[in-house]
Design an enzyme around this catalytic site. Structure first.
Site, PDB file in Angstrom:
ATOM      1  N   TRP A  36     -91.500   0.316 -70.875  1.00  0.00           N
ATOM      2  CA  TRP A  36     -90.499  -0.598 -70.332  1.00  0.00           C
ATOM      3  C   TRP A  36     -90.166  -1.735 -71.281  1.00  0.00           C
ATOM      4  CZ3 TRP A  36     -87.550   1.453 -67.056  1.00  0.00           C
ATOM      5  CH2 TRP A  36     -88.035   2.451 -66.210  1.00  0.00           C
ATOM      6  N   ASP A  76     -91.763  -9.600 -67.592  1.00  0.00           N
ATOM      7  CA  ASP A  76     -91.446  -8.590 -66.587  1.00  0.00           C
ATOM      8  C   ASP A  76     -92.740  -8.286 -65.833  1.00  0.00           C
ATOM      9  OD1 ASP A  76     -90.946  -6.325 -65.111  1.00  0.00           O
ATOM     10  OD2 ASP A  76     -90.131  -5.134 -66.776  1.00  0.00           O
ATOM     11  N   LYS A  79     -92.667  -2.230 -55.971  1.00  0.00           N
ATOM     12  CA  LYS A  79     -94.087  -2.008 -56.263  1.00  0.00           C
ATOM     13  C   LYS A  79     -94.951  -2.792 -55.255  1.00  0.00           C
ATOM     14  CE  LYS A  79     -92.528  -0.331 -60.288  1.00  0.00           C
ATOM     15  NZ  LYS A  79     -92.524   1.072 -60.681  1.00  0.00           N
TER      16      LYS A  79
END
Length: 383
Positions: free
Chosen positions: A106, A185, A209
Site C-alpha cells: 500500500w 495511513d 477494518k
C-alpha cells in the site's frame, strides 16, 4: 455447515464487525430512535443524522484522545483516494520533496500515485528486495530530505498484504527531521492500540477494518495544515479538498450516512469493553496465540515476516511439505478443511499466496482459539 454453527470471518477487509453492533443495527434498521424511518433514509441535513455524526466524532475523539487542534473529517474514496489527496493538500509545491517509507504494497501504491501527480518523491527506505518481510535497514542509514526542502514524511503503520506492522516507538520518531509533518495511513490498525496523535500531522484510515463497513474514510488532521500547504500548480478536485470538507462539516455532498452510523456504534462498543487499553491487551493475546502456534509447529507453519515487525492485525503464514518447500497442495487442503469448520477468508492475498488470518478488533478470542486448535490438528494429520 449447519445454520447454527458459528462462522469465524478472518477477512482482511471488509472485515468482521462486532456482533453486538450488528444486532443493534438490526433492531434499529426499520425505525431508528423512534423517528419512523431507517438511518439509510434520513436526510444528511436532518437534525437526526447530525446528532449521529456529532456523537460518532465525539466518541472517536475520546477513544483516541484527539486534541482540540485536530479536525476529524469523514471522506469517501477509501484510503486509496488519500494517496492523491495528501499530495494535493500537503505537498506545498513541486519544489518540495515528499519522503516515503515503503514497507509493503500500500505504501508502494501511494508512491506511484504521488509520482503520477508530479510530486518529487524520495523513498527513504524500501523492503521490496526482501519481499516486504519487515527487514528495514537501520534508521541511522535512512536518508531523509532536509527539513527546509521536505513537504512531509509518509508511511503505512500496518501493511495488510504482507502482515508488517511498523514499530511505532520513540526511537523512530526521535530519528525524524524536526518540524516535518508526519502522514500515516492507519487503515488496518487504527484503534487497535494506544497512539500519540500529537506526533502526527495527518492520519487517515479506511473504515472497513476496525471502524465499520466500507464506504467512509476517517481523516485526523492538524488544523494549521488545512488549506495552508496546497500545491498551487494543482487544482484540487472538490471531493479531495480538506478545506472544503472541513468548512462543510464533512457534508459538502451526501456523506456515506449508514457507514458513519455503524462506525458510531463500533465506537460505543469499543468504549463499553474498556477502550484502547482493553482492546490492545486482547489483540496482543490473540496474535500471540497464533504466532506461538506457528513457532511450535517445527517448521510446518512458517511466518515470512521478521520478528519485531509482525502485525497483530494480519498474520500471514505458509505451510511447508516434507521437501522443505511451501506446499500449495497442503495450503489448498487447509483452506478447504478450515472453511468446512466455519473459518472463512483465510486465503492469502493473490500477490503473495499462502494463508492470512486477520485478527481485527472485532475478532473474538474464541475465533482465534478455534483456528489454532484446527492448525494443530491439521499439522498432526499431515506431517
Amino acid at each position: 455447515m449447519s445454520q447454527d454453527q458459528k462462522t469465524w470471518n478472518f477477512s482482511a477487509g471488509p472485515a468482521v464487525i462486532p456482533r453486538p453492533v450488528l444486532e443493534r443495527a438490526q433492531r434499529e434498521l426499520l425505525n431508528w430512535n423512534n423517528c419512523g424511518c431507517s438511518v439509510m433514509e434520513l436526510s444528511h441535513r436532518s437534525p437526526e443524522f447530525e446528532s449521529i455524526l456529532s456523537k460518532a466524532e465525539q466518541d472517536f475523539r475520546q477513544i483516541l484522545s484527539i486534541p482540540k487542534n485536530y479536525k476529524v473529517l469523514w471522506m469517501q474514496g477509501g484510503a486509496t483516494a488519500q494517496f492523491s489527496a495528501v499530495v494535493y493538500n500537503l505537498l506545498g509545491s513541486f519544489d518540495k520533496t515528499a519522503d516515503y517509507i515503503v514497507t509493503g504494497a500500500w505504501t508502494s501504491k501511494a508512491v506511484e500515485e504521488a509520482q503520477r501527480l508530479g510530486a518529487r518523491v524520495n523513498v527513504v527506505a524500501n523492503t521490496k528486495s526482501t519481499g516486504h518481510n519487515g527487514a528495514l535497514p537501520p534508521i541511522s542509514s535512512w536518508e531523509f530530505t532536509p527539513p527546509s526542502e521536505s513537504a512531509y514524511i509518509y508511511y503505512t503503520s500496518n501493511e495488510t498484504v504482507h502482515g508488517v506492522e511498523f514499530p511505532d516507538d520513540e526511537a523512530f520518531f526521535s530519528s525524524l527531521p524536526a518540524g516535518v509533518p508526519v502522514i500515516c495511513d492507519m487503515s488496518s490498525n487504527i484503534m487497535s492500540r494506544k497512539i500519540d496523535i500529537t506526533k502526527y500531522a495527518c492520519i487517515f484510515a479506511g473504515a472497513q477494518k476496525n471502524i465499520g463497513p466500507a464506504g467512509v474514510t476517517v481523516l485526523i488532521i492538524r488544523e494549521d495544515l488545512i488549506g495552508t500547504r496546497v500545491n498551487p500548480s494543482l487544482t484540487i478536485p472538490i471531493m479531495l479538498d480538506y478545506k472544503i470538507c472541513a468548512e462543510n462539516n464533512s457534508m459538502y455532498n451526501t456523506p456515506p450516512t449508514y457507514s458513519i452510523y455503524i462506525a458510531g456504534l463500533v465506537f460505543e462498543w469499543l468504549q463499553s469493553i474498556g477502550g484502547l487499553a482493553a482492546i490492545e491487551a486482547l489483540n496482543l493475546r490473540k496474535s500471540s496465540k497464533l504466532y506461538d502456534t506457528v513457532a511450535k509447529s517445527d517448521g510446518f507453519y512458517r511466518c515470512p515476516v521478521k520478528e519485531g515487525y509482525r502485525s497483530r492485525m494480519n498474520i500471514p503464514f505458509r505451510i511447508y511439505g516434507k521437501d522443505g518447500q511451501a506446499s500449495k497442495e497442503l495450503e489448498g487442503k487447509f483452506l478447504k478443511e478450515a472453511e468446512g469448520r466455519g473459518m472463512v477468508q483465510l486465503k492469502g492475498h493473490r500477490s503473495v499466496g499462502g494463508i492470512r488470518a486477520s485478527l481485527y478488533n472485532a475478532m473474538p478470542e474464541e475465533g482465534v482459539d478455534a483456528l489454532t486448535g484446527f492448525m494443530e490438528e491439521f499439522r498432526r494429520a499431515n506431517v
